[in-house]
Design a protein around this motif. Structure first.
Motif, mmCIF file in Angstrom:
data_model
loop_
_atom_site.group_PDB
_atom_site.id
_atom_site.type_symbol
_atom_site.label_atom_id
_atom_site.label_comp_id
_atom_site.label_asym_id
_atom_site.label_seq_id
_atom_site.Cartn_x
_atom_site.Cartn_y
_atom_site.Cartn_z
ATOM 1 N N ARG A 55 0.881 -1.159 -0.153
ATOM 2 C CA ARG A 55 -0.078 -0.164 -0.007
ATOM 3 C C ARG A 55 1.051 1.216 0.056
ATOM 4 N NH1 ARG A 55 -4.434 1.552 4.389
ATOM 5 N NH2 ARG A 55 -5.036 3.554 3.624
ATOM 6 N N SER A 56 0.963 2.012 -1.308
ATOM 7 C CA SER A 56 1.671 3.248 -1.255
ATOM 8 C C SER A 56 0.811 4.260 -1.006
ATOM 9 C CB SER A 56 2.500 3.165 -2.839
ATOM 10 O OG SER A 56 3.296 2.025 -2.661
ATOM 11 N N GLU A 57 0.972 5.352 -0.543
ATOM 12 C CA GLU A 57 0.308 6.537 -0.441
ATOM 13 C C GLU A 57 0.996 7.903 -0.676
ATOM 14 O OE1 GLU A 57 -1.936 7.276 3.070
ATOM 15 O OE2 GLU A 57 -2.961 5.223 3.154
ATOM 16 N N ARG A 58 0.379 8.516 -1.410
ATOM 17 C CA ARG A 58 0.784 9.960 -1.785
ATOM 18 C C ARG A 58 0.583 10.824 -0.269
ATOM 19 N NH1 ARG A 58 2.928 11.226 -5.446
ATOM 20 N NH2 ARG A 58 2.714 10.283 -7.554
ATOM 21 N N SER A 59 1.955 11.318 0.171
ATOM 22 C CA SER A 59 1.669 12.001 1.210
ATOM 23 C C SER A 59 3.322 12.738 1.221
ATOM 24 C CB SER A 59 1.658 11.088 2.518
ATOM 25 O OG SER A 59 1.454 11.816 3.413
ATOM 26 N N PHE A 60 3.150 13.777 2.125
ATOM 27 C CA PHE A 60 4.348 14.680 2.191
ATOM 28 C C PHE A 60 5.115 14.876 1.121
ATOM 29 C CE2 PHE A 60 4.829 11.138 5.511
ATOM 30 C CZ PHE A 60 4.000 11.847 6.565
ATOM 31 N N GLY A 61 4.357 15.137 -0.098
ATOM 32 C CA GLY A 61 4.846 15.823 -1.483
ATOM 33 C C GLY A 61 5.581 14.369 -2.225
ATOM 34 N N GLY A 62 5.332 13.187 -1.735
ATOM 35 C CA GLY A 62 5.910 12.123 -2.425
ATOM 36 C C GLY A 62 5.041 11.060 -2.113
ATOM 37 N N VAL A 63 5.588 9.782 -2.382
ATOM 38 C CA VAL A 63 5.076 8.539 -1.980
ATOM 39 C C VAL A 63 5.695 7.795 -0.798
ATOM 40 C CG1 VAL A 63 4.705 6.101 -3.139
ATOM 41 C CG2 VAL A 63 4.561 8.241 -4.397
ATOM 42 N N VAL A 64 4.786 7.205 0.210
ATOM 43 C CA VAL A 64 5.455 6.628 1.183
ATOM 44 C C VAL A 64 4.664 5.084 1.414
ATOM 45 C CG1 VAL A 64 5.990 8.518 2.726
ATOM 46 C CG2 VAL A 64 3.421 7.331 2.989
#
Length: 504
Positions: A55-64
């Motif tokens: 599960r990759s999420e767009r966050s903090f201006g990138g992908v985590v």
């Protein structure tokens, strides 16, 4: 009356349903959809997205990565690595021959900096010395694989027994000896994260060596692990995957009819939470073991055979979570990759009951420094076990406040600016997952994973097979990994292919 849950395709060829759209389910579907013998295939996914514990999420201006983080052992024998390479998802460095040949022994690298809770830095030489001791003992545990008997039941007890003997030979002052034990305690907590367990005392010693480490320097996906499952999804015929379609009960050993297919009977009927029913010849169950444990009494009708149910109860399944902290400015050095946290006065030789309310954060092993995207600086903390499950019950504000205090204490800087934001995984609370991944628990063996993988009915010959099982917890040597999950999905697809398309 219109048939409910009808897959809406012409009869002819077996009707197959895959339960769960993680990498095991997608792998099985991809393998079967590529074959003309399987025109009737559906994947039912309980949530709104595919990928499962990837599960990759767009966050903090990138992908985590909220879920799976690394490809463990990225080399030719790893199907996840091969597939990622085919889809063009890896960079030159990850694909390099040099990277593929690295033998890590499955051990995590040494920290770049180690902070003690007294606010001083721990000597990296001392940390390296304890790492050598700890991982040397972890490697020794593998020697019990074919032993007639083991000295103690668990990995934890074995490590503690050996460390206890080492301690008697330590000649330093008491303060240094205590620090060494505190550093070792941090390695125990890290190993809990690796094994997805609350305590290494729960991990069986004899089968521990069956877990197989592939060569290669563990690597990540620069654009997100979920890119892999997205590509797999995209390769399936449209509408193969049905989202937000949780399954309630799998009725098997029956004779079910469907208005859309007059004259045909099906041995399996998959009943969904919304009342829809899908009559099929075969169902491949790829749900997480944590979910199976919770729903064991209601998910199968008739209930599973006693020994399979017993295997589900016995195999371990714990929690490992991540906590991401975003900072305005990094307080760590530019080349820092891993920050270790060491709690003074802790020792693996002393059984400290988890004081969840006041001390859950003592189980946090430290932080991996994520590659900086743009001017964003993010740390990813790892925490396992009951403390991790307790952390899930707190608010973002509570977690942020608590970890700000921890970092101020560790760095010895009471003015350390608080993180800007926090994001975390909550795998234990996820209703269709209920934890992170499996391990071979005390009281179980690798044979239990094989038992879980066996299709039903147990005496079913050929096309009579009704329920097939896949997922990371069904792979005897690669349990807990994405490559184990993918291989298990392929294994069950191949089982069906050999029944229906043996010449193919």
């Amino acid at each position: 009356m219109e048939a409910t849950g009808s897959v809406g395709k012409a009869p002819g060829g077996p009707r197959v349903l895959v339960v769960g759209g993680g990498i095991a389910g997608l792998g099985a579907a991809q393998r079967l959809c590529g074959h003309s013998a399987f025109p009737h295939l559906r994947v039912l996914e309980a949530t709104a997205r595919a990928g499962g514990r990837i599960r990759s999420e767009r966050s903090f201006g990138g992908v985590v990565e909220v879920g799976a983080h690394w490809i463990h052992g990225p080399s030719r024998g790893n199907p996840v690595f091969q597939l990622a390479a085919e889809y063009g998802l890896l960079g030159e460095k990850e694909l390099s021959e040099e990277n593929q040949l690295v033998e890590t022994g499955g051990h995590v690298g040494l920290p770049s900096v180690s902070y003690a809770s007294s606010g001083v830095r721990v000597s990296l030489q001392l940390v390296a010395e304890m790492a050598t001791l700890f991982y040397g003992l972890i490697d020794q545990t593998r020697e019990f694989l074919h032993a007639a008997e083991t000295p103690v039941p668990s990995v934890g007890e074995y490590l503690k027994k050996e460390i206890g003997q080492h301690v008697t030979g330590w000649t330093e002052d008491e303060e240094t000896r205590k620090l060494k034990l505190a550093v070792l305690n941090s390695f125990f907590n890290l190993e809990c994260c690796v094994s997805g367990t609350h305590s290494m005392d729960l991990v069986a010693l004899a089968p521990f060596g069956e877990y197989t480490v592939l060569p290669g320097l563990d690597c990540t996906f620069s654009k997100g692990y979920q890119g892999l499952t997205n590509c797999m999804m995209a390769s399936l015929p449209e509408d193969t995957v049905v989202f937000e379609k949780p399954v309630k009960t799998i009725h098997w050993n029956g004779s079910f009819q469907e208005a859309a297919f007059p004259g045909e009977t099906f041995p399996v009927s998959v009943e969904c939470e919304d009342g829809d029913r899908f009559p099929v010849h075969h169902v491949i169950v790829t749900v997480p073991l944590g979910f199976l444990k919770e729903r064991l009494d209601t998910f199968f009708d008739p209930p599973l055979p006693a020994e399979k149910a017993e295997a589900i109860r016995k195999i371990g399944f714990g929690t490992n979570n991540k906590i991401f902290l975003e900072f305005e400015e990094p307080f760590w050095e530019p080349d820092c990759q891993l920050i270790q946290l060491v709690w003074d006065d802790t020792s693996p030789l002393e059984d400290a009951a988890p004081a969840l309310q006041d001390a859950w954060f003592r189980k946090l092993i430290g932080f991996v420094v994520l590659p900086a995207f743009a001017s964003v600086h993010v740390l990813c903390g790892f925490i396992a076990g009951l403390e991790s499950e307790f952390m899930e019950t707190l608010s973002d504000e509570e977690v942020l406040l608590c970890l700000t205090q921890v970092l101020r204490r560790m760095t010895g800087n009471p003015q350390l600016p608080a993180p800007k934001s926090v994001l975390r995984s909550r795998w234990h609370s996820a209703p269709y997952t209920r934890g992170s991944y499996s391990y071979v628990a005390v009281g179980s063996t690798g044979g239990d994973l094989d038992l879980l993988a066996q299709p039903l009915p147990a005496d079913g010959a050929g096309a009579q097979l009704q329920i097939l099982f896949a997922g990371e917890a069904t792979h005897r040597t690669f349990y807990s990994t994405t490559h184990g999950a993918l291989l298990s999905g392929w294994r069950e697809a191949d089982r069906l292919l050999s029944l229906w398309a043996p010449q193919g």
